[in-house]
Design an enzyme around this catalytic site. Structure first.
Site, PDB file in Angstrom:
ATOM      1  CE  LYS A 243       8.541 -12.498 -14.114  1.00  0.00           C
ATOM      2  NZ  LYS A 243       9.380 -11.962 -15.176  1.00  0.00           N
TER       3      LYS A 243
ATOM      4  CE  LYS B 133      -9.120  -3.666  14.107  1.00  0.00           C
ATOM      5  NZ  LYS B 133      -8.145  -3.834  13.052  1.00  0.00           N
TER       6      LYS B 133
ATOM      7  CG  ASN C 178      -0.173  -0.091   2.503  1.00  0.00           C
ATOM      8  OD1 ASN C 178       0.597   0.798   2.832  1.00  0.00           O
ATOM      9  ND2 ASN C 178      -0.354  -1.187   3.230  1.00  0.00           N
TER      10      ASN C 178
ATOM     11  CG  PHE D 296      -2.490   5.107  13.342  1.00  0.00           C
ATOM     12  CD1 PHE D 296      -1.848   4.886  14.552  1.00  0.00           C
ATOM     13  CD2 PHE D 296      -2.262   6.300  12.662  1.00  0.00           C
ATOM     14  CE1 PHE D 296      -0.988   5.825  15.088  1.00  0.00           C
ATOM     15  CE2 PHE D 296      -1.399   7.250  13.182  1.00  0.00           C
ATOM     16  CZ  PHE D 296      -0.759   7.023  14.395  1.00  0.00           C
TER      17      PHE D 296
ATOM     18  CE  LYS E  62     -10.893   0.247  11.173  1.00  0.00           C
ATOM     19  NZ  LYS E  62     -10.175   0.826  10.065  1.00  0.00           N
TER      20      LYS E  62
ATOM     21  CG  ASP F  70      -6.698  -5.232   5.910  1.00  0.00           C
ATOM     22  OD1 ASP F  70      -6.193  -5.265   7.043  1.00  0.00           O
ATOM     23  OD2 ASP F  70      -7.309  -4.242   5.459  1.00  0.00           O
TER      24      ASP F  70
HETATM   25  N1  CTP Z   1      -3.823  -3.619  11.720  1.00  0.00           N
HETATM   26  C1  CTP Z   1      -3.157  -4.704  12.250  1.00  0.00           C
HETATM   27  N2  CTP Z   1      -3.130  -5.883  11.585  1.00  0.00           N
HETATM   28  C2  CTP Z   1      -3.775  -6.030  10.420  1.00  0.00           C
HETATM   29  C3  CTP Z   1      -4.484  -4.930   9.865  1.00  0.00           C
HETATM   30  C4  CTP Z   1      -4.485  -3.743  10.549  1.00  0.00           C
HETATM   31  O1  CTP Z   1      -2.568  -4.568  13.320  1.00  0.00           O
HETATM   32  N3  CTP Z   1      -3.726  -7.174   9.785  1.00  0.00           N
HETATM   33  C5  CTP Z   1      -3.849  -2.368  12.480  1.00  0.00           C
HETATM   34  C6  CTP Z   1      -3.137  -1.200  11.847  1.00  0.00           C
HETATM   35  O2  CTP Z   1      -1.794  -1.152  12.247  1.00  0.00           O
HETATM   36  C7  CTP Z   1      -3.918  -0.013  12.378  1.00  0.00           C
HETATM   37  C8  CTP Z   1      -5.302  -0.579  12.578  1.00  0.00           C
HETATM   38  O3  CTP Z   1      -5.164  -1.996  12.594  1.00  0.00           O
HETATM   39  O4  CTP Z   1      -3.447   0.402  13.640  1.00  0.00           O
HETATM   40  C9  CTP Z   1      -6.332  -0.204  11.581  1.00  0.00           C
HETATM   41  O5  CTP Z   1      -5.948  -0.514  10.296  1.00  0.00           O
HETATM   42  P1  CTP Z   1      -7.020  -0.422   9.124  1.00  0.00           P
HETATM   43  O6  CTP Z   1      -6.440  -1.026   7.899  1.00  0.00           O
HETATM   44  O7  CTP Z   1      -7.593   0.959   9.069  1.00  0.00           O
HETATM   45  O8  CTP Z   1      -8.159  -1.337   9.761  1.00  0.00           O
HETATM   46  P2  CTP Z   1      -8.683  -2.776   9.524  1.00  0.00           P
HETATM   47  O9  CTP Z   1      -8.724  -3.494  10.813  1.00  0.00           O
HETATM   48  O10 CTP Z   1      -7.968  -3.430   8.417  1.00  0.00           O
HETATM   49  O11 CTP Z   1     -10.186  -2.419   9.192  1.00  0.00           O
HETATM   50  P3  CTP Z   1     -10.999  -2.182   7.849  1.00  0.00           P
HETATM   51  O12 CTP Z   1     -10.256  -2.852   6.739  1.00  0.00           O
HETATM   52  O13 CTP Z   1     -12.296  -2.804   8.187  1.00  0.00           O
HETATM   53  O14 CTP Z   1     -11.118  -0.681   7.701  1.00  0.00           O
END
Ligand code: CTP
Length: 404
Positions: A289, A341, A210, A323, A337, A279
């Site tokens: 490859k 969490k 990302n 975050f 969140k 995610d």
């Molecule tokens: N985070 C994490 N582990 C993951 C995904 C996210 O620890 N596999 C943490 C990030 O470091 C951040 C927080 O979760 O502090 C939120 O990340 P975000 O991508 O906004 O949230 P998601 O839980 O992925 O929620 P969504 O995709 O539903 O918005």
């Protein structure tokens, strides 16, 4: 603490040698940069001897010198590494350049690249000081909340009397320390920060990732270090200089980030999950490859471990800050969140807008707090936002403890 001391071209430049010494006596590491006019008054060697460092005398490396990329962008790296920019003497010319954003030498360029506190010690002839042009520039610089020390009144080098003398080095040194607000309120804390993106391999040469650059997480690590904390920085792949004094653990994937965080969890007292963790990861990464064909290619993805949620379960009495990067519904998502969490604070930022979120040097965030409050912070540099997050974290710790 590191100070970039810029020396302008004025008679008072000789007093800047005393200032550099006064700062060093107070434990400040000083990097000196001189304008070419300043070098007419004092030799760079004087400052090199006082600081034990090379003095920066121009924007570009000397002709025939080693032309490296690092010297070409030195104004940016020096600005990033400094906690405060001090300009003494600040001449009428430098004040005008700063006020109007001109950048035609090292110092004026570094000024624009610097986001921290700025201290200016003006010195010039009294008529130059009182001239409406200088006074208008002064107003602009004050409106940027720069700390202006002096000038003092007295007999000037040009033989006239009035305002224009540079303040005494000790007074300027004291102002520098108060400008950086040397709080050591995180002494005894161990702050674990995750930063940057993760990369999830698709095959041996490709990955899913990302747009996170790691700037917010690195700014948090630096701010915590400056306030006396021990810092463990678990970082995904980024192009940033690791903060001096932090234990940096480099990782690539979400799984590696999880392991690194768990490995250091025991020591940590504050956990800040600024990383943009992928995610999903590719379920089965092929050994070789993937070859291109004309057929549609589907990737089978599995969710990555949710590190923040796991920390929410394991945090004990540690402070947990997550975050939320959102493109809409920021406040509801941040509060959701926070609860789901089990965080103490969620820093929410809208991404995909200029001046906030990924790839930006500035950020505009809301802080959803476990006390039920939600604070909206004004747009500011990531360094300032980092300071506010840490301020609020400490307040929150007190509030949560006194509520128990
Ligand atoms: N985070 C994490 N582990 C993951 C995904 C996210 O620890 N596999 C943490 C990030 O470091 C951040 C927080 O979760 O502090 C939120 O990340 P975000 O991508 O906004 O949230 P998601 O839980 O992925 O929620 P969504 O995709 O539903 O918005």
């Amino acid at each position: 603490m590191r100070a970039l001391v810029g020396v302008g071209g004025g008679i008072a430049a000789y007093k800047t040698a005393e200032l550099v010494r006064a700062l060093a006596e107070r434990g400040v590491e000083v990097q000196v940069a001189m304008t070419s006019a300043a070098q007419q008054f004092v030799q760079p060697l004087t400052f090199a001897a006082l600081t034990g460092r090379r003095v920066i005398t121009s924007l570009f490396p000397a002709a025939g010198g080693a032309e490296t990329l690092s010297s070409a962008v030195e104004h940016v790296s020096v600005a990033q590494e400094s906690d405060v920019l001090v300009v003494a003497p600040a001449t009428a010319d430098l004040m005008a350049k700063f006020a109007h954003g001109l950048a035609d030498d090292f110092l004026s360029t570094a000024y624009l690249a610097f986001t921290g506190p700025v201290v200016l010690a003006p010195s010039m002839n009294n008529n130059m000081w009182l001239h409406p042009a200088t006074q208008a520039n002064l107003e602009v610089l004050r409106s940027r909340r720069h700390l202006i020390v002096g000038p003092d009144e007295g007999l000037l080098a040009c033989g006239t009397a009035g305002p224009g003398r540079m303040s005494q080095p000790d007074v300027i040194a004291q102002a520098v320390l108060s400008a950086v607000n040397l709080r050591r309120d995180l002494e005894g804390e161990t702050v674990l920060v995750t930063a940057g993106p993760t990369q999830e391999p698709v095959d041996p040469v490709r990955f899913l990732s990302n747009r996170s650059t790691g700037k917010m997480g690195y700014a948090l690590a630096e701010a915590a270090l400056a306030r006396g904390a021990d810092v463990i920085l678990v970082s995904g792949p980024v192009h940033l200089t690791p903060p001096r004094g932090a234990l940096v653990v480099g990782v690539r994937t979400a799984a590696e980030m999880r392991q690194a965080v768990l490995d250091h969890l025991e020591r940590a007292t504050i956990l800040i999950k600024a990383a943009a963790v992928a995610d999903y990861h590719v379920a089965k990464v092929p050994e070789h490859k993937v070859k291109k064909t004309s057929a549609r290619l589907s990737l089978e993805l599995d969710p990555t471990p949710d590190i923040l949620a796991e920390l929410g379960r394991k945090k004990g009495d540690r402070l947990l800050i997550g975050f939320a990067a959102e493109t809409e519904g920021l406040q509801q998502e941040a509060r959701r969140k926070l609860k789901s969490k089990n965080c103490d604070m969620v820093v929410g930022n809208l991404v995909g807008r200029e001046g906030a979120g990924f790839e930006s040097d500035t950020n505009e965030v809301i802080l959803a707090l476990a006390t039920g409050e939600t604070l909206a912070l004004p747009p500011a540099s990531k360094r300032d936002v980092a300071g506010r997050i840490l301020d609020e974290a400490l307040k929150l710790r007190l509030a949560l403890h006194s509520a128990q």
